[in-house]
Write an enzyme that holds these catalytic residues in place. Structure first.
Site, PDB file in Angstrom:
ATOM      1  CB  CYS A  62      55.857  -1.654  72.028  1.00  0.00           C
ATOM      2  SG  CYS A  62      56.132  -1.188  73.749  1.00  0.00           S
ATOM      3  CB  CYS A 140      57.920   1.424  73.452  1.00  0.00           C
ATOM      4  SG  CYS A 140      57.973  -0.291  74.012  1.00  0.00           S
TER       5      CYS A 140
END
Ligand code: N1C
Length: 231
Positions: A62, A140
């Protein structure tokens, strides 16, 4: 071959290239088909893809995500065979469905591949909208986006990137966004100069802009320049 049989073959071939196991591709195909078959192509609901997306979770890191807007060919040439950045088309569903067009019709179980996008929202636009939403929510740490610096508005708040992905980046999970602005000539750039980007992006997400010439990116592609060394 019917349109459906042909479309299914394309779907399966690309799925297996990924590389996935045959039974996984069969399951994904079944879930994919049930999203649009037998349904009207106009006023299509994003929710039709819930099952498909739930069955096909993202698996890439991510913290290595790359968004793009109007730089489709270049960005994919850059991320291909590299494990430093992942675009939606470097994930299974994005890869399989990129460049395809599909829709069904009420009252039969055919798949059509033409004139599917002449009304909005349709099965194709809905897919990219919901897939882009989930893709952005999955991000992320540091995310990146490649924008076309030769356009009047490299950042367009009405594009999928501006309208769907930027509002779905989730702080504090996402910490910062690096804009890779692809230009013809060497120049400077700031996030504040990119239209409403800084305003549209949550205040808690940092933003940095790096201008890089198109020829530099092309050289990085040819030389397989390591992650992080191109800009
Ligand atoms: O509207 P855009 O670009 O800003 O959308 C790009 C943005 C990317 O970051 C992707 O994650 O949204 C995602 N995305 C796709 O992955 C994608 N693959 C193919 C959005 N659209 C995608 N397509 C098709 O390209 C789709 O049919 C849509 O209409 C175009 C959007 O391209 P754009 O305007 O250059």
């Amino acid at each position: 071959l019917t349109q459906k049989a042909e479309f299914r073959e394309t779907f399966m071939k690309k799925c297996l290239e990924f590389p996935e196991e045959e039974h996984i591709c069969e399951t994904i195909w079944t879930n994919f088909e049930q999203a649009y078959v037998g349904k009207e192509k106009c006023n299509f609901s994003d929710q039709n893809y819930d099952q498909l997306l739930a069955e096909t979770p993202f698996k890439h890191p991510c913290g290595k995500m790359m968004f793009w807007s109007k730089t489709k060919d270049l960005v994919h040439k850059f991320t291909k065979k590299r494990d430093c950045f992942f675009t939606l088309e470097d994930t299974l569903l994005g890869y399989v469905l990129n460049g395809l067009s599909w829709c069904g019709e009420k009252g039969n179980n055919e798949t059509f591949t033409e004139n599917c996008e002449d009304c909005l929202p349709n099965p194709v636009s809905s897919f990219w909208k919901i897939a882009s939403t989930r893709f952005a929510q999955y991000a992320c740490e540091g995310a990146s986006v490649m924008l076309d610096g030769e356009r009047k508005e490299p950042y367009d708040s009405n594009s999928f990137f501006g309208g769907v992905e930027v509002p779905n980046l989730q702080p504090p999970k996402v910490k910062d966004l690096t804009v890779v602005l692809v230009t013809e000539e060497i120049r400077a750039c700031t996030c504040d100069s990119l239209g409403t980007l800084r305003k549209d992006l949550d205040q808690r997400i940092g933003c940095a802009c790096k201008a890089v010439t198109k020829s530099r990116v092309e050289t990085c592609i040819e030389d397989n320049t390591p992650c992080g060394a191109c800009w």
